[in-house]
Design a protein around this motif. Structure first.
Motif, PDB file in Angstrom:
ATOM      1  N   LEU A  17      12.651  31.914  33.958  1.00 44.10           N
ATOM      2  CA  LEU A  17      12.055  32.823  32.982  1.00 44.10           C
ATOM      3  C   LEU A  17      13.053  33.923  32.578  1.00 44.10           C
ATOM      4  O   LEU A  17      13.665  34.547  33.440  1.00 44.10           O
ATOM      5  CB  LEU A  17      10.800  33.458  33.580  1.00 44.10           C
ATOM      6  CG  LEU A  17       9.937  34.301  32.642  1.00 44.10           C
ATOM      7  CD1 LEU A  17       9.297  33.419  31.574  1.00 44.10           C
ATOM      8  CD2 LEU A  17       8.843  35.012  33.430  1.00 44.10           C
ATOM      9  N   GLU A  18      13.185  34.157  31.280  1.00 41.88           N
ATOM     10  CA  GLU A  18      14.030  35.250  30.799  1.00 41.88           C
ATOM     11  C   GLU A  18      13.166  36.283  30.070  1.00 41.88           C
ATOM     12  O   GLU A  18      12.279  35.917  29.295  1.00 41.88           O
ATOM     13  CB  GLU A  18      15.107  34.714  29.861  1.00 41.88           C
ATOM     14  CG  GLU A  18      15.975  33.697  30.579  1.00 41.88           C
ATOM     15  CD  GLU A  18      17.365  33.585  30.015  1.00 41.88           C
ATOM     16  OE1 GLU A  18      17.588  34.018  28.876  1.00 41.88           O
ATOM     17  OE2 GLU A  18      18.230  33.047  30.747  1.00 41.88           O
ATOM     18  N   ILE A  19      13.424  37.543  30.348  1.00 47.72           N
ATOM     19  CA  ILE A  19      12.580  38.612  29.821  1.00 47.72           C
ATOM     20  C   ILE A  19      13.420  39.643  29.075  1.00 47.72           C
ATOM     21  O   ILE A  19      14.464  40.079  29.560  1.00 47.72           O
ATOM     22  CB  ILE A  19      11.805  39.309  30.971  1.00 47.72           C
ATOM     23  CG1 ILE A  19      10.953  38.282  31.736  1.00 47.72           C
ATOM     24  CG2 ILE A  19      10.941  40.457  30.436  1.00 47.72           C
ATOM     25  CD1 ILE A  19      10.233  38.837  32.950  1.00 47.72           C
ATOM     26  N   THR A  20      12.931  40.000  27.901  1.00 43.48           N
ATOM     27  CA  THR A  20      13.459  41.164  27.193  1.00 43.48           C
ATOM     28  C   THR A  20      12.366  42.210  27.256  1.00 43.48           C
ATOM     29  O   THR A  20      11.207  41.920  26.929  1.00 43.48           O
ATOM     30  CB  THR A  20      13.758  40.823  25.714  1.00 43.48           C
ATOM     31  OG1 THR A  20      14.742  39.788  25.688  1.00 43.48           O
ATOM     32  CG2 THR A  20      14.282  42.044  24.965  1.00 43.48           C
ATOM     33  N   THR A  21      12.700  43.395  27.702  1.00 45.88           N
ATOM     34  CA  THR A  21      11.669  44.421  27.846  1.00 45.88           C
ATOM     35  C   THR A  21      12.168  45.731  27.235  1.00 45.88           C
ATOM     36  O   THR A  21      13.343  46.073  27.351  1.00 45.88           O
ATOM     37  CB  THR A  21      11.226  44.571  29.327  1.00 45.88           C
ATOM     38  OG1 THR A  21      10.222  45.587  29.422  1.00 45.88           O
ATOM     39  CG2 THR A  21      12.382  44.917  30.244  1.00 45.88           C
ATOM     40  N   ILE A  22      11.268  46.404  26.516  1.00 40.55           N
ATOM     41  CA  ILE A  22      11.662  47.582  25.728  1.00 40.55           C
ATOM     42  C   ILE A  22      10.983  48.835  26.284  1.00 40.55           C
ATOM     43  O   ILE A  22       9.770  48.832  26.527  1.00 40.55           O
ATOM     44  CB  ILE A  22      11.262  47.397  24.246  1.00 40.55           C
ATOM     45  CG1 ILE A  22      11.849  46.085  23.695  1.00 40.55           C
ATOM     46  CG2 ILE A  22      11.735  48.587  23.399  1.00 40.55           C
ATOM     47  CD1 ILE A  22      11.333  45.710  22.305  1.00 40.55           C
ATOM     48  N   GLU A  23      11.786  49.878  26.481  1.00 41.38           N
ATOM     49  CA  GLU A  23      11.234  51.138  26.994  1.00 41.38           C
ATOM     50  C   GLU A  23      11.866  52.296  26.239  1.00 41.38           C
ATOM     51  O   GLU A  23      13.080  52.357  26.094  1.00 41.38           O
ATOM     52  CB  GLU A  23      11.518  51.247  28.502  1.00 41.38           C
ATOM     53  CG  GLU A  23      11.050  52.546  29.134  1.00 41.38           C
ATOM     54  CD  GLU A  23       9.566  52.838  28.904  1.00 41.38           C
ATOM     55  OE1 GLU A  23       8.732  51.970  29.196  1.00 41.38           O
ATOM     56  OE2 GLU A  23       9.250  53.932  28.412  1.00 41.38           O
TER      57      GLU A  23
END
Ligand code: MG
Length: 198
Positions: free
Chosen positions: A56-62
């Motif tokens: 699983l690859e995740i892009t996460t924005i904060e």
């Protein structure tokens, strides 16, 4: 876990255990390979998802700098920085042109949910779904008369508008779940049955 203690001490909302279980089950059943998360907070939910599925690859924005830094630190500590990419920005300012995601998880500023949905629905892969957290907003959506703060009242109104918006949307089907702080799963109406959510 240290992250849970940090969240508690610093008043950072993190995903409930049963919500993580629900999402991870969905990820497994549908062989989700890519996730876009709006609202990393301290990286907890991204870490829990990535730990559960090795490809699983995740892009996460904060957009909050302190939380962003904490997320980077936690993800590194867990050895997941190759698979979790944290973007420091306001999600509404980020361009992800050319990318598609199997799962988009909305868990950021509650007043912006319609805007997030309208922007990021174009980043869904063919079988992709949007999962949204906090539709009960700590139970306040069902108990509006108990809210004294105008600010909180405003957020609750926005969440209600988002729920109505999802219900009225002919292009998408949304299922609502009484799990954790209230979750919804939205998918394209022409997608038919999707594992684990019907
Ligand atoms: Mg949340």
């Amino acid at each position: 876990m240290d992250m849970e203690r940090y969240a508690e001490a610093n008043n950072v909302p993190i995903l409930e255990k049963e919500s993580i279980e629900f999402i991870n089950k969905y990820i497994q059943l549908n062989d989700v390979k890519s996730v876009l998360e709006i609202g990393s907070a301290i990286g907890y939910s991204a870490i829990m998802m990535a730990k559960d599925k090795a490809d699983l690859e995740i892009t996460t924005i904060e957009k909050d700098e302190k939380r962003y830094k904490e997320a980077i630190k936690n993800i590194k500590t867990c050895g997941l920085d190759e698979r979790i990419n944290v973007v420091f920005n306001d999600a509404l300012e980020v361009s992800l042109a050319g990318y598609k995601f199997d799962l988009i998880f909305i868990d950021a500023a509650k007043g912006q949910y319609i805007k997030y949905f309208d922007k990021f629905k174009y980043y869904l892969s063919d079988r992709g779904v949007i999962i949204t957290d906090n539709l009960k907003f700590h139970g306040l959506v069902e108990n509006k008369d108990r809210i004294e703060s105008k600010n909180v009242q405003g957020i609750v109104n926005k969440i209600e508008q988002y729920i109505e918006y999802l219900k009225d949307n002919d292009e998408y089907v949304t299922k609502f779940y009484d799990i954790g702080d209230g979750l919804s799963v939205t998918y394209k109406a022409n997608n038919g049955k999707i594992e684990g959510i019907n």
